[in-house]
Design a protein around this motif. Sequence first.
Motif, short mmCIF file in Angstrom:
data_model
loop_
_atom_site.label_atom_id
_atom_site.label_comp_id
_atom_site.label_asym_id
_atom_site.label_seq_id
_atom_site.Cartn_x
_atom_site.Cartn_y
_atom_site.Cartn_z
N ILE A 1 67.03 28.20 16.46
CA ILE A 1 66.17 27.35 17.25
C ILE A 1 66.58 25.91 17.01
CG2 ILE A 1 63.78 26.62 17.64
CD1 ILE A 1 64.30 29.55 18.41
N PRO A 2 66.73 25.11 18.06
CA PRO A 2 67.06 23.70 17.83
C PRO A 2 66.00 23.03 16.95
CG PRO A 2 67.17 24.26 20.16
CD PRO A 2 66.57 25.43 19.46
N HIS A 3 66.44 22.28 15.97
CA HIS A 3 65.51 21.68 15.01
C HIS A 3 64.52 20.76 15.70
CE1 HIS A 3 64.39 19.51 11.20
NE2 HIS A 3 64.27 20.78 10.88
N GLY A 4 64.90 20.11 16.75
CA GLY A 4 63.98 19.22 17.45
C GLY A 4 63.18 19.90 18.55
N GLY A 5 63.38 21.21 18.74
CA GLY A 5 62.77 21.92 19.86
C GLY A 5 61.29 22.19 19.72
N GLY A 6 60.62 21.51 18.92
CA GLY A 6 59.20 21.74 18.67
C GLY A 6 58.92 21.29 17.26
N GLY A 7 59.99 20.96 16.59
CA GLY A 7 59.97 20.63 15.17
C GLY A 7 59.91 19.15 14.96
N PRO A 8 60.33 18.63 13.89
CA PRO A 8 61.22 19.31 12.94
C PRO A 8 60.54 20.50 12.29
CG PRO A 8 60.45 17.24 12.02
CD PRO A 8 59.95 17.29 13.42
N GLY A 9 61.36 21.45 11.90
CA GLY A 9 60.84 22.64 11.25
C GLY A 9 59.99 23.45 12.19
N MET A 10 60.45 23.66 13.41
CA MET A 10 59.66 24.38 14.41
C MET A 10 59.37 25.79 13.93
SD MET A 10 59.34 26.50 16.90
CE MET A 10 58.90 26.80 18.54
N GLY A 11 58.15 26.19 14.02
CA GLY A 11 57.77 27.54 13.66
C GLY A 11 56.29 27.65 13.39
N PRO A 12 55.81 28.87 13.35
CA PRO A 12 54.38 29.07 13.12
C PRO A 12 53.97 28.66 11.71
CG PRO A 12 55.53 31.17 13.16
CD PRO A 12 56.52 30.13 13.52
N ILE A 13 52.75 28.18 11.61
CA ILE A 13 52.18 27.83 10.32
C ILE A 13 50.93 28.67 10.15
CG2 ILE A 13 51.16 26.02 8.90
CD1 ILE A 13 52.89 24.02 10.47
N GLY A 14 50.96 29.57 9.18
CA GLY A 14 49.82 30.42 8.91
C GLY A 14 49.03 29.88 7.73
N VAL A 15 47.72 30.02 7.80
CA VAL A 15 46.87 29.57 6.70
C VAL A 15 45.93 30.69 6.29
CG1 VAL A 15 46.97 27.17 7.45
CG2 VAL A 15 45.04 28.58 8.16
N LYS A 16 45.49 30.66 5.04
CA LYS A 16 44.47 31.59 4.57
C LYS A 16 43.14 31.21 5.21
CE LYS A 16 47.05 33.97 1.74
NZ LYS A 16 46.97 35.11 0.91
N ALA A 17 42.21 32.13 5.22
CA ALA A 17 40.94 31.97 5.93
C ALA A 17 40.17 30.71 5.51
CB ALA A 17 40.07 33.21 5.73
N HIS A 18 40.25 30.33 4.24
CA HIS A 18 39.47 29.17 3.79
C HIS A 18 39.95 27.85 4.38
CE1 HIS A 18 42.79 29.09 0.86
NE2 HIS A 18 42.48 27.83 0.62
N LEU A 19 41.17 27.85 4.94
CA LEU A 19 41.70 26.63 5.57
C LEU A 19 41.59 26.65 7.10
CD1 LEU A 19 44.86 26.03 3.36
CD2 LEU A 19 42.67 24.83 3.27
N ALA A 20 41.22 27.78 7.67
CA ALA A 20 41.14 27.91 9.13
C ALA A 20 40.25 26.85 9.79
CB ALA A 20 40.68 29.30 9.52
#
Length: 177
Positions: free
Chosen positions: A99-118
């Motif tokens: 994936i191009p680094h600038g294509g949604g990024g930097p660091g393009m990708g999903p970020i998952g969190v535990k329930a207490h941070l939702a």
Amino acid sequence: MAGMKVEPINVTKDGAIDMKHLQAKIEKHRKDLACLMITYPSTNGVFEETVAEVCAMIHEAGGQVYLDGANMNAQVGICRPGDYGSDVSHLNLHKTFCIPHGGGGPGMGPIGVKAHLAPFLPSHPVITPLASLGKMAKSFGAVSAAPFGSSAILPISWAYIKVIPLQLLHLRMPPAI
């Protein structure tokens, strides 16, 4: 930096986290420890055998753990980042899935969190991803005009993930006679 100071942790000669140094840093900064950011596998390509222990140490001291899944190639179909113990897992797609680094990024990708941070996840004026949380939602608003990221490049990642089981199956099959 929100008033925070970075404290680097040493690594051993084999590239693993120096657990004694980590423990010393935790003790030294226990009263103002906020979080630990860990790249997994590490920049050196090391799968930390102690990743769950590292997360537990930080949690015991009152901190949170942010995991940067820098190389998802090494994890796809084998590991489950949510099981390591981190509170936040950023699953970077730019290296792993071309994936191009600038294509949604930097660091393009999903970020998952535990329930207490939702409740603290970003929201959006058009969609309401935190609607189910009601008054518990404490979002500060949108961080992007595109609430779902750059969807046009995500099929690349999906196709890669779907191919992995076929590759693993091929590796296990005996050669044709």
